[in-house]
Every structure is written in structure tokens, then in C-alpha cells.
Write a protein that holds these residues in place. Structure first.
Motif, PDB file in Angstrom:
ATOM      1  N   ALA A 149     -15.449   2.216  -4.248  1.00 19.74           N
ATOM      2  CA  ALA A 149     -14.474   1.052  -4.228  1.00 19.74           C
ATOM      3  C   ALA A 149     -15.273  -0.350  -4.106  1.00 19.74           C
ATOM      4  CB  ALA A 149     -13.396   0.938  -3.284  1.00 19.74           C
TER       5      ALA A 149
ATOM      6  N   LEU B 259      -8.243   3.058  -9.065  1.00 22.99           N
ATOM      7  CA  LEU B 259      -8.119   3.669  -7.733  1.00 22.99           C
ATOM      8  C   LEU B 259      -7.387   4.924  -7.878  1.00 22.99           C
ATOM      9  CD1 LEU B 259      -8.314   2.703  -4.670  1.00 22.99           C
ATOM     10  CD2 LEU B 259      -6.032   1.994  -4.605  1.00 22.99           C
TER      11      LEU B 259
ATOM     12  N   GLU C 267      -4.813   5.220   0.070  1.00 25.25           N
ATOM     13  CA  GLU C 267      -4.655   4.047  -0.262  1.00 25.25           C
ATOM     14  C   GLU C 267      -4.679   2.855   0.757  1.00 25.25           C
ATOM     15  OE1 GLU C 267      -2.745   0.798  -1.181  1.00 25.25           O
ATOM     16  OE2 GLU C 267      -1.549   2.376  -0.330  1.00 25.25           O
TER      17      GLU C 267
ATOM     18  N   MET D 267      -7.989   2.348   2.678  1.00 22.82           N
ATOM     19  CA  MET D 267      -8.700   1.509   1.871  1.00 22.82           C
ATOM     20  C   MET D 267      -8.368   0.141   1.908  1.00 22.82           C
ATOM     21  SD  MET D 267      -9.925   4.451  -1.195  1.00 22.82           S
ATOM     22  CE  MET D 267     -10.573   3.194  -1.922  1.00 22.82           C
ATOM     23  N   SER D 268      -7.168  -0.148   1.566  1.00 21.90           N
ATOM     24  CA  SER D 268      -6.466  -1.442   1.298  1.00 21.90           C
ATOM     25  C   SER D 268      -6.517  -2.030   2.752  1.00 21.90           C
ATOM     26  CB  SER D 268      -4.935  -1.379   0.942  1.00 21.90           C
ATOM     27  OG  SER D 268      -4.952  -0.739  -0.422  1.00 21.90           O
TER      28      SER D 268
ATOM     29  N   GLN E  65     -15.125  -2.091  -7.525  1.00 28.77           N
ATOM     30  CA  GLN E  65     -13.905  -2.893  -7.181  1.00 28.77           C
ATOM     31  C   GLN E  65     -12.568  -2.386  -7.999  1.00 28.77           C
ATOM     32  OE1 GLN E  65     -15.226  -6.884  -7.770  1.00 28.77           O
ATOM     33  NE2 GLN E  65     -16.433  -7.084  -5.875  1.00 28.77           N
ATOM     34  N   PRO E  66     -12.040  -1.347  -7.666  1.00 28.75           N
ATOM     35  CA  PRO E  66     -11.043  -0.873  -8.470  1.00 28.75           C
ATOM     36  C   PRO E  66      -9.678  -1.644  -8.661  1.00 28.75           C
ATOM     37  CG  PRO E  66     -11.312   0.452  -6.535  1.00 28.75           C
ATOM     38  CD  PRO E  66     -12.134  -0.663  -6.376  1.00 28.75           C
TER      39      PRO E  66
ATOM     40  N   LEU F 299     -14.911   7.320  -0.820  1.00 28.34           N
ATOM     41  CA  LEU F 299     -13.966   6.499  -1.770  1.00 28.34           C
ATOM     42  C   LEU F 299     -14.233   5.189  -1.268  1.00 28.34           C
ATOM     43  CD1 LEU F 299     -10.819   8.257  -1.241  1.00 28.34           C
ATOM     44  CD2 LEU F 299     -11.668   7.775  -3.405  1.00 28.34           C
TER      45      LEU F 299
ATOM     46  N   LEU G 284     -10.557  -2.980   0.609  1.00 31.34           N
ATOM     47  CA  LEU G 284     -11.211  -2.293  -0.503  1.00 31.34           C
ATOM     48  C   LEU G 284     -10.315  -1.511  -1.626  1.00 31.34           C
ATOM     49  CD1 LEU G 284     -14.279  -0.688   1.306  1.00 31.34           C
ATOM     50  CD2 LEU G 284     -14.209  -2.548  -0.057  1.00 31.34           C
ATOM     51  N   GLY G 285      -8.963  -1.664  -1.500  1.00 28.29           N
ATOM     52  CA  GLY G 285      -7.929  -0.965  -2.282  1.00 28.29           C
ATOM     53  C   GLY G 285      -7.296  -1.944  -3.023  1.00 28.29           C
TER      54      GLY G 285
END
Length: 253
Positions: A108, A118, A188, A191-192, A112-113, A104, A196-197
Motif C-alpha cells: 500500500a 485494496l 482494511e 491499514m486505514s 497507494q491503493p 499489505l 495506508l488504506g
């Protein structure tokens, strides 16, 4: 309560989502700001409530997407069998062998979602557990007398699946979906946390932790609030999933 709080966040939040108070930057928790304020003077409680809308939406919708993919693949493999079952299960094994978080994060970093993409990425990498449990249920159910009777009178495979098999696997799929909500929120958030989220200024629990990581020793309230909400949500999802999967106790007179 978490879901209701997220839905009515614009009503119950003490401040506007983008309200700045530069005179009270990095303020400790107080009567005016229960969870304190961040580096721009934004109320942390308000950002937690609005972040819940994003984090819970990603968790819920990605879990539904995972459930949809997993039910289709698992029921097809379990009912048709033969080489189709082998092919779909080898695909499932291959997906399980790939570490989900690095995959993921790589995706990402490339695309760059935003929030919708995402949801798709998390949903498309979380269907394997649902597929396996649904396949096992369908393999057990397809030998039942009522299924054999439906096939004997000429019911097409799609009707047998939709009318006789899928309703019976709903409890199993519900448990897997509930647990997937917690996994989606954790993915999520992770990643954030690594940037990257969900991207600022949109608030999510993960990017609130990301923004708080440099000041955890001096202003811990910036990390404690979203962290506790992540913990409470994932724990709730796991408890609900465990309750759904527990067989009902026989009633006593």
C-alpha cells in the motif's frame, strides 16, 4: 442488519455524507447527533453508515476473491496430485510464512491503493487457508466411487472437478469465505488506521479510527462508534462461519 444498513445508508442516514456543521464541531452524542460529531462537524452516525459501505464491500469482495483463488489452487492440487500438488502447496506454505499485514502495508505504501486495488491486495493475500481446506476435501472425494466411475467413462478432468468435486466442497469453502470477510475488514481497518488504506474524505471504519486517535481521551465517541461496528461485524462473521461449519444434527421424530 449490517448489510441492509450499508445498502440503504443514503436513505436512513440522518444527514448528507459530506454535510458540515462547523458550529457543532466535536459535539458529544445528543438527540440531534446520536454518535456525536467529528472535527469538521460531520455527523458520526452518518459517517459510520457510509463507512460500512466501504468496509463491508472490501471485506465481502476480498473474501470472494480469496475464495476464488483458493478453490482453484486447492482443487487443482488435490485432484492432480504429484509434482503439481507439491509445487502449489509449497507456494501456499511460502505465502503463509510471510506476515500478511506488513506485506499489505508495504504494498500500500508503494502503490497507494484506492478501494478497488485494496480489495485486490487483500484478496490476493488471503487465499491460503481456503486452498488448504479445499485440497484436503478434494483428496478425500477423488477416491469416491462416483468420481472413479466418471473417470472410467472418459470424463475429462475439468468436467470431473466442475460437476462432481467442486459442488461437494462448497460448504467447506463457504465457511472459509465467511471467516475471510472478518479478516478482510480487520486488515482494511488496520491499514486505514495507519493511514495506508482508504483515504479521506471517503469514510471507512478504519480511517475513522485513524482520525480519532489523537482525541480518544477527550472525545472517545469518535473512536467508540466505528470500533463497535468493526467488533460487531467480525463477531457476526465468525459466528456465521462457525454455524456453517457445524454438522447438522439428525432430526428426531
Amino acid at each position: 442488519m449490517l448489510l441492509v444498513g450499508a445498502v440503504v445508508a443514503p436513505v436512513i442516514a440522518p444527514y448528507a455524507a459530506d454535510a458540515l456543521d462547523l458550529a457543532n464541531r466535536r459535539a458529544a452524542p445528543s438527540v440531534a447527533h446520536w454518535f456525536g460529531t467529528d472535527e469538521l462537524g460531520r455527523d458520526v452516525l452518518t459517517r459510520v453508515l457510509f463507512g460500512a459501505r466501504v468496509s463491508l464491500a472490501i471485506g465481502l469482495l476480498s473474501a470472494l476473491a480469496s475464495a476464488g483463488i483458493g478453490v482453484v489452487i486447492g482443487s487443482t492440487a488435490g485432484y492432480v496430485g504429484r509434482w503439481i500438488d507439491d509445487l502449489l502447496m509449497r507456494l501456499t506454505d511460502a505465502m503463509l510464512a510471510v506476515p500478511r499485514l506488513p506485506l499489505l502495508m508495504l504494498a500500500a505504501a508503494v502503490v497507494q491503493p484506492g478501494v478497488p486495488l485494496l480489495i485486490v491486495l487483500v484478496g490476493c493475500t488471503g487465499w491460503m487457508e481456503t486452498a488448504r481446506v479445499v485440497r484436503a476435501d478434494v483428496q478425500s472425494l477423488r477416491t469416491r466411487d462416483y468420481v472413479q466411475a466418471a473417470r472410467a467413462i472418459g470424463a475429462p478432468p475439468v468436467r470431473v472437478l466442475l460437476r462432481h468435486l467442486l459442488p461437494a466442497v462448497v460448504p467447506t469453502a463457504s465457511v472459509a469465505t465467511t471467516l475471510a470477510i472478518g479478516r478482510g475488514i480487520l486488515l482494511e481497518s488496520t491499514m486505514s488506521f495507519f493511514g495506508l488504506g482508504v483515504q479521506p474524505p471517503t469514510a471507512s471504519w478504519g480511517n475513522m479510527l485513524y482520525q480519532a486517535q489523537t482525541t480518544m481521551s477527550s472525545e472517545p465517541w469518535l473512536a467508540i462508534s466505528p470500533g463497535l461496528f468493526i467488533f460487531a461485524t467480525v463477531l457476526t462473521c465468525n459466528v456465521v462461519g462457525d454455524a456453517l461449519g457445524r454438522p447438522a444434527s439428525p432430526s428426531t421424530s
